[in-house]
Design a protein around this motif. Sequence first.
Motif, PDB file in Angstrom:
ATOM      1  N   LEU A 172       1.094  -1.386  -0.033  1.00  0.00           N
ATOM      2  CA  LEU A 172       0.183  -0.006   0.297  1.00  0.00           C
ATOM      3  C   LEU A 172       1.109   0.863  -0.099  1.00  0.00           C
ATOM      4  CD1 LEU A 172      -2.870   0.663   1.887  1.00  0.00           C
ATOM      5  CD2 LEU A 172      -1.345   1.890   1.879  1.00  0.00           C
ATOM      6  N   CYS A 173       1.803   1.445   1.145  1.00  0.00           N
ATOM      7  CA  CYS A 173       2.733   2.431   0.791  1.00  0.00           C
ATOM      8  C   CYS A 173       3.961   2.464  -0.201  1.00  0.00           C
ATOM      9  CB  CYS A 173       3.034   2.632   2.166  1.00  0.00           C
ATOM     10  SG  CYS A 173       2.373   3.177   4.168  1.00  0.00           S
ATOM     11  N   ASP A 174       3.909   1.654  -1.362  1.00  0.00           N
ATOM     12  CA  ASP A 174       4.977   1.403  -1.998  1.00  0.00           C
ATOM     13  C   ASP A 174       6.508   1.403  -1.437  1.00  0.00           C
ATOM     14  OD1 ASP A 174       5.512   1.040  -5.057  1.00  0.00           O
ATOM     15  OD2 ASP A 174       5.596   3.980  -4.866  1.00  0.00           O
ATOM     16  N   ASN A 175       6.488   1.011  -0.741  1.00  0.00           N
ATOM     17  CA  ASN A 175       7.942   0.771  -0.188  1.00  0.00           C
ATOM     18  C   ASN A 175       8.215  -0.945  -0.181  1.00  0.00           C
ATOM     19  OD1 ASN A 175       8.136   2.862   1.152  1.00  0.00           O
ATOM     20  ND2 ASN A 175       7.076   3.063   3.283  1.00  0.00           N
ATOM     21  N   GLU A 176       7.841  -1.733  -1.241  1.00  0.00           N
ATOM     22  CA  GLU A 176       9.078  -2.985  -1.546  1.00  0.00           C
ATOM     23  C   GLU A 176      10.131  -1.865  -2.096  1.00  0.00           C
ATOM     24  OE1 GLU A 176       8.840  -7.274  -3.675  1.00  0.00           O
ATOM     25  OE2 GLU A 176       6.532  -4.996  -4.133  1.00  0.00           O
ATOM     26  N   ALA A 177      11.128  -3.275  -1.851  1.00  0.00           N
ATOM     27  CA  ALA A 177      12.400  -2.552  -2.141  1.00  0.00           C
ATOM     28  C   ALA A 177      12.506  -2.236  -3.206  1.00  0.00           C
ATOM     29  CB  ALA A 177      14.287  -4.026  -2.025  1.00  0.00           C
ATOM     30  N   THR A 178      12.903  -1.848  -4.198  1.00  0.00           N
ATOM     31  CA  THR A 178      13.773  -1.836  -5.759  1.00  0.00           C
ATOM     32  C   THR A 178      14.749  -2.993  -6.224  1.00  0.00           C
ATOM     33  OG1 THR A 178      15.978  -0.167  -5.717  1.00  0.00           O
ATOM     34  CG2 THR A 178      14.054   0.902  -4.837  1.00  0.00           C
ATOM     35  N   ALA A 179      14.202  -2.621  -7.765  1.00  0.00           N
ATOM     36  CA  ALA A 179      15.093  -3.965  -8.314  1.00  0.00           C
ATOM     37  C   ALA A 179      16.888  -3.726  -7.896  1.00  0.00           C
ATOM     38  CB  ALA A 179      15.216  -3.884  -9.917  1.00  0.00           C
ATOM     39  N   GLN A 180      17.319  -2.251  -8.290  1.00  0.00           N
ATOM     40  CA  GLN A 180      18.724  -2.662  -7.881  1.00  0.00           C
ATOM     41  C   GLN A 180      18.764  -2.916  -6.548  1.00  0.00           C
ATOM     42  OE1 GLN A 180      20.236   1.787  -6.522  1.00  0.00           O
ATOM     43  NE2 GLN A 180      22.081   0.900  -8.115  1.00  0.00           N
ATOM     44  N   GLN A 181      18.271  -2.177  -5.155  1.00  0.00           N
ATOM     45  CA  GLN A 181      17.728  -2.622  -4.062  1.00  0.00           C
ATOM     46  C   GLN A 181      18.452  -4.648  -3.677  1.00  0.00           C
ATOM     47  OE1 GLN A 181      15.133  -0.883  -2.022  1.00  0.00           O
ATOM     48  NE2 GLN A 181      16.411   0.639  -0.884  1.00  0.00           N
ATOM     49  N   TYR A 182      16.857  -4.884  -4.420  1.00  0.00           N
ATOM     50  CA  TYR A 182      17.399  -6.617  -4.401  1.00  0.00           C
ATOM     51  C   TYR A 182      18.675  -7.220  -4.650  1.00  0.00           C
ATOM     52  CZ  TYR A 182      11.974  -7.689  -3.038  1.00  0.00           C
ATOM     53  OH  TYR A 182      11.216  -7.683  -2.646  1.00  0.00           O
ATOM     54  N   ALA A 183      19.083  -6.352  -6.537  1.00  0.00           N
ATOM     55  CA  ALA A 183      20.261  -7.296  -7.169  1.00  0.00           C
ATOM     56  C   ALA A 183      21.772  -6.895  -5.926  1.00  0.00           C
ATOM     57  CB  ALA A 183      20.612  -6.649  -8.057  1.00  0.00           C
ATOM     58  N   ILE A 184      21.626  -6.208  -5.483  1.00  0.00           N
ATOM     59  CA  ILE A 184      22.739  -5.338  -4.337  1.00  0.00           C
ATOM     60  C   ILE A 184      22.467  -6.678  -3.114  1.00  0.00           C
ATOM     61  CG2 ILE A 184      23.616  -3.877  -2.068  1.00  0.00           C
ATOM     62  CD1 ILE A 184      22.992  -1.810  -4.116  1.00  0.00           C
ATOM     63  N   LEU A 185      21.332  -6.716  -2.531  1.00  0.00           N
ATOM     64  CA  LEU A 185      21.370  -7.994  -1.317  1.00  0.00           C
ATOM     65  C   LEU A 185      21.288  -9.466  -1.794  1.00  0.00           C
ATOM     66  CD1 LEU A 185      18.114  -6.366  -0.039  1.00  0.00           C
ATOM     67  CD2 LEU A 185      20.595  -6.846   1.206  1.00  0.00           C
ATOM     68  N   ALA A 186      21.033  -9.917  -3.061  1.00  0.00           N
ATOM     69  CA  ALA A 186      21.437 -10.372  -4.047  1.00  0.00           C
ATOM     70  C   ALA A 186      23.110 -11.016  -4.154  1.00  0.00           C
ATOM     71  CB  ALA A 186      20.546 -10.716  -5.089  1.00  0.00           C
ATOM     72  N   GLN A 187      23.889 -10.002  -3.680  1.00  0.00           N
ATOM     73  CA  GLN A 187      25.343 -10.093  -3.845  1.00  0.00           C
ATOM     74  C   GLN A 187      25.786  -9.965  -3.169  1.00  0.00           C
ATOM     75  OE1 GLN A 187      28.358  -6.086  -5.211  1.00  0.00           O
ATOM     76  NE2 GLN A 187      28.179  -6.825  -6.916  1.00  0.00           N
ATOM     77  N   GLN A 188      24.961  -8.829  -1.556  1.00  0.00           N
ATOM     78  CA  GLN A 188      25.716  -8.976  -0.593  1.00  0.00           C
ATOM     79  C   GLN A 188      25.553 -10.375   0.686  1.00  0.00           C
ATOM     80  OE1 GLN A 188      28.665  -6.785  -0.078  1.00  0.00           O
ATOM     81  NE2 GLN A 188      28.594  -6.574  -2.075  1.00  0.00           N
ATOM     82  N   LEU A 189      24.420 -10.776   0.660  1.00  0.00           N
ATOM     83  CA  LEU A 189      23.902 -11.279   1.499  1.00  0.00           C
ATOM     84  C   LEU A 189      24.683 -12.877   1.903  1.00  0.00           C
ATOM     85  CD1 LEU A 189      20.135 -11.164   1.148  1.00  0.00           C
ATOM     86  CD2 LEU A 189      21.912 -10.484   3.595  1.00  0.00           C
ATOM     87  N   PRO A 190      25.389 -13.126   0.360  1.00  0.00           N
ATOM     88  CA  PRO A 190      25.782 -14.508   0.347  1.00  0.00           C
ATOM     89  C   PRO A 190      27.028 -14.692   1.648  1.00  0.00           C
ATOM     90  CG  PRO A 190      25.000 -14.422  -1.546  1.00  0.00           C
ATOM     91  CD  PRO A 190      25.020 -13.303  -1.013  1.00  0.00           C
ATOM     92  N   SER A 191      27.841 -13.110   1.471  1.00  0.00           N
ATOM     93  CA  SER A 191      29.045 -13.299   2.589  1.00  0.00           C
ATOM     94  C   SER A 191      28.737 -12.487   3.939  1.00  0.00           C
ATOM     95  CB  SER A 191      30.041 -12.155   1.766  1.00  0.00           C
ATOM     96  OG  SER A 191      29.812 -11.013   1.739  1.00  0.00           O
ATOM     97  N   MET A 192      27.544 -12.534   4.182  1.00  0.00           N
ATOM     98  CA  MET A 192      26.871 -11.726   5.328  1.00  0.00           C
ATOM     99  C   MET A 192      27.515 -12.360   6.653  1.00  0.00           C
ATOM    100  SD  MET A 192      23.459 -10.356   6.907  1.00  0.00           S
ATOM    101  CE  MET A 192      22.482 -11.634   8.123  1.00  0.00           C
ATOM    102  N   ASN A 193      27.734 -13.408   6.965  1.00  0.00           N
ATOM    103  CA  ASN A 193      27.403 -14.680   8.363  1.00  0.00           C
ATOM    104  C   ASN A 193      28.955 -14.598   8.408  1.00  0.00           C
ATOM    105  OD1 ASN A 193      24.892 -14.552   8.529  1.00  0.00           O
ATOM    106  ND2 ASN A 193      25.041 -16.450   8.268  1.00  0.00           N
ATOM    107  N   LYS A 194      30.071 -14.386   7.627  1.00  0.00           N
ATOM    108  CA  LYS A 194      31.883 -14.705   7.089  1.00  0.00           C
ATOM    109  C   LYS A 194      31.683 -13.004   8.048  1.00  0.00           C
ATOM    110  CE  LYS A 194      35.226 -15.829   4.463  1.00  0.00           C
ATOM    111  NZ  LYS A 194      36.594 -14.211   3.910  1.00  0.00           N
ATOM    112  N   ARG A 195      31.255 -12.195   7.220  1.00  0.00           N
ATOM    113  CA  ARG A 195      31.784 -10.967   7.460  1.00  0.00           C
ATOM    114  C   ARG A 195      31.419 -10.250   9.396  1.00  0.00           C
ATOM    115  NH1 ARG A 195      28.090  -7.885   4.868  1.00  0.00           N
ATOM    116  NH2 ARG A 195      27.148  -8.749   3.864  1.00  0.00           N
TER     117      ARG A 195
END
Length: 626
Positions: A465-488
Amino acid sequence: MQELQIRKNIQTLLANMPADWLELTTHRLDIYTESQAKTEFLEALDGLIRNKELSKNSLNNLPTAYDYIRLGHPLSCVLEYGIATAHNLNYNNVVSFDSQIMPILAILRANLLQNKKTEIMYSKKLPESFHEELLQSVYGYNFTLLESNNTEHPKPNKSALNTSTVYINFPTDISALKNNVNADFVVNIYPHMGSILIINGSENDSYISEIQHVRRRETVAMTPKNTLKALQLFASNTPFKSEKNTSEDQVHFNANKSQVLDLIKEITNSNMTPLVATSGLSMQYAIMMGLVHYAQEHHPGKPIKFIVPPNCYGGTNDQARRVAKCLPQVEIVDLLVDGEYDMVQSLNSILNTLALENAIPFIIAEIPTNPRVEVPNLNDLRTTLSTVRKTADGNQAVEPVFILDQTFCPNVHFLGPQNILSYVPALSYASGSKFPSGGKCTAGYCTGNSLTTNLLAFINKHLLLCDNEATAQQYAILAQQLPSMNKRIQEAYVNTRDFVNFIEFHLPAAKINFVSPELAQQGFTPSVFSLDLPTKGQTPEEKEAFKRDLNLKLINLMIAEIPNESKFCVSYGQLKGVYWTIPATSTQGTTKEGDKDYIVRASLSGNMDLEQHKKVFLKFISTYIS
């Protein structure tokens, strides 16, 4: 200044803009004055434009526009400046949003608090997420809709003096204004990019701070990537074309989103389908409004209580109270969690009281707490949350929902089968600008345990309703960064524990708030600690003043001696370096003065020169303490 010259100046600026304008999520506090956010930056920029000094170096040395890009950033300020200057407006009267609908909700909120009506005019269509019934029944907004066929000069009905008019437009011109001068507010919507709000007339200037505060707390500014697109269109005077995503774009979006949702499930040990928002606070707003909606449908007429620590992160604290201010059935209850207070004991007392009142308890809490980095006894917490309580008339009380801000330790499993919070309704959310993205984007996420399926559905409804879902770019960045999160997280903790041990040995008079080795063994491995430096003086006032001055001496020395790694900044979870801040003047900015912490908070990464930081800390001791 002619519009043509403005466009040329912006073309020059874009050619020379610092890379950080597009890539950073958090900016420097040492060149930032919060009370002059945007203003100080644009006044300095205006001087550069007039003196024709738009070099990379001069742009790089401008004051910080906003400390977080979700509030605004250099590119959003430039866009708003360009549009405003082109139309002889004050640049504070132009505000850009990532969301298409939140500028409308910002006006509706302001008018709700003023007991003022809103007339919303539109031509042909409304934003896709606009939900008339929910905005009236859940949010309490008072408005009427008027479809106007006259797109050139819509005529608002100003017969009622206590009414604001909003015109919703889908223009092809990034700086569109000339056709909508009759409305108090013009919302120009650019699908897949965001929206730009123009505030008309000096009589509406009082709305500016309220609208900015909505952008600060309940949503985010137009993202730097999309703002750059808008600036390029504005500078070249190129029409905006509302193009749907190509099939290739959609494939990439779906793949990134699917990967992110799977990674969050794995990280949180939850099988629920997660939700991803444009920021942690966008996520929290959807959580709060979704739970209010759920309570209205499932427990009609009962008071709703959000139980919140008064000294937790300022955005959480402020937003919770902002929601309660708008809704008479919602109230904030302070949860004392730090220092002499134990979270579990405080919570048990509150839940017993609310049960007698037949109230609906929603608890928002951070584990570990911020900034004292304390963890409650989790077995006792589970027992307190799962205790069956009775109302004053002997009926079973509504069970609480525990909403965990897990930003400090997003790697700890709370929600999965057999995990500590698997037996009671519990949600978890995290700010994506921290560990999930390593500081590369602001997107936040939320998930829950198996008892929250229905709750998550309500939350998702309000996120959309608030049009606050993550953007396409944000999903792309998370897809890149989340795999290394626990190690970091683990690497950052190792550095933090080493630095904490070093400080404890060389400055034993300081009080350090950090997790114990025993808690670390349980998986609580934050990379943030707070430092209460030793002080001196004859009176409490003298001691407090001395300590506050000492805090700044430490931070300034670290930045001066290690400028490539140390930064005066409010964030953490970064990919490299060390961030320093004083919570009372940054993350607790809107917290009540008596609940603020005038201590140093440091956040370390796994990629830093730890030995150099130790050397500078020894220099601090010898210079200012010994």
